[in-house]
Scaffold this motif. Structure first.
Motif, PDB file in Angstrom:
ATOM      1  N   THR A 130       7.211   4.174  -0.920  1.00 44.16           N
ATOM      2  CA  THR A 130       6.299   5.316  -0.779  1.00 44.16           C
ATOM      3  C   THR A 130       6.916   6.569  -1.405  1.00 44.16           C
ATOM      4  O   THR A 130       6.212   7.361  -2.038  1.00 44.16           O
ATOM      5  CB  THR A 130       5.956   5.535   0.707  1.00 44.16           C
ATOM      6  N   ASP A 161       0.405   0.380  -2.302  1.00 41.89           N
ATOM      7  CA  ASP A 161       1.580   0.493  -1.435  1.00 41.89           C
ATOM      8  C   ASP A 161       1.202  -0.157  -0.115  1.00 41.89           C
ATOM      9  O   ASP A 161       0.447   0.408   0.678  1.00 41.89           O
ATOM     10  CB  ASP A 161       1.908   1.981  -1.250  1.00 41.89           C
ATOM     11  N   THR A 165       5.184   2.979   6.177  1.00 39.45           N
ATOM     12  CA  THR A 165       3.778   2.791   5.835  1.00 39.45           C
ATOM     13  C   THR A 165       3.123   1.805   6.798  1.00 39.45           C
ATOM     14  O   THR A 165       3.587   0.682   6.953  1.00 39.45           O
ATOM     15  CB  THR A 165       3.666   2.287   4.379  1.00 39.45           C
TER      16      THR A 165
HETATM   17 MG   LIG Z   1       6.150   3.180   2.770  1.00 38.89          MG
END
Ligand SMILES: [Mg+2]
Ligand SMILES: Nc1nc2c(ncn2[C@@H]2O[C@H](COP(=O)(O)OP(=O)(O)OP(=O)(O)O)[C@@H](O)[C@H]2O)c(=O)[nH]1
Length: 193
Positions: free
Chosen positions: A34, A70, A51
């Motif tokens: 990220t 992602d 995340t």
């Molecule tokens: Mg992440």
């Protein structure tokens, strides 16, 4: 706006917009996925929470225009990775080069990806991240621990006609120092049509 941008936009209403590449950002939690995405997106270094939900963002790096996915790397997040394997143009697999205790776990996940039928022809860019930290593994060490020593396909320019094996390379980088991954993207761009 450059001519390239202009023609790209001009084609859009005709439904002729060039296909946008799809790139998956994978790797264990805490690898730096990220952080990398945000630096690519707006040059900003931000501290991120792990995340939780898949996100995607449109990016342009050099001459590649793509949608980056992602998906998060925690165990629970990894379960949904296969939902995203269709029509992938490249995988960027990020490894924390300092977290030697987790190299085996990272290798297991990478092996599973490399042997997945749906990703069989997909180029893999492996990024050994966090080399700004002094005890980070060297490229050779990382290659060894990921079992890739004899499987990388070469960093130079390639002749795509000669290409019989899936492109795979390792580039060491430091996302926070903004170094190393640029060469990786340049290498990868050779394989994205
Ligand atoms: Mg992440
Ligand atoms: N020293 C150093 N730390 C980094 C680097 N890149 C990322 N980090 C740190 O590593 C931690 C994890 O980064 P994230 O980008 O959240 O990791 P992630 O791969 O998205 O993790 P998940 O979302 O859990 O899958 C953060 O504290 C980052 O600041 C780097 O190049 N060097």
């Amino acid at each position: 706006m450059s001519l390239v941008d202009w023609s790209h936009e001009a084609l859009a209403p005709l439904g002729l917009r060039r296909k946008e590449a799809k790139i998956l950002f994978l790797g264990l939690d805490n690898a730096g996925k990220t952080t990398l995405l945000h630096i690519l997106k707006d040059e900003r270094l931000v501290q991120h929470q792990p995340t939780q939900f898949p996100t995607s963002v449109e990016l342009r790096v050099g001459k590649i225009e793509f949608r980056a996915f992602d998906l998060g790397g925690r165990q629970i997040a990894r379960r949904i990775w296969p939902d995203y394997y269709a029509k992938v143009d490249a995988v960027i697999y990020v490894v924390d080069a300092c977290d030697k205790e987790r190299f085996a776990e990272s290798k297991r996940e990478l092996d599973a990806l490399l042997s997945d039928e749906a990703l069989a022809k997909v180029p893999f860019l492996v990024l050994g991240n966090k080399i700004d930290i002094p005890h980070a593994a060297s490229e050779d060490e990382l290659l060894y621990h990921l079992g890739l020593t004899d499987f990388t396909t070469g960093k130079g320019k390639v002749n795509l006609a000669d290409q019989t094996v899936r492109p795979l390379e390792v580039f060491m980088c430091s996302v926070v120092r903004k170094m190393g991954y640029g060469e990786g993207f340049e290498w990868m761009s050779q394989y994205i049509k």
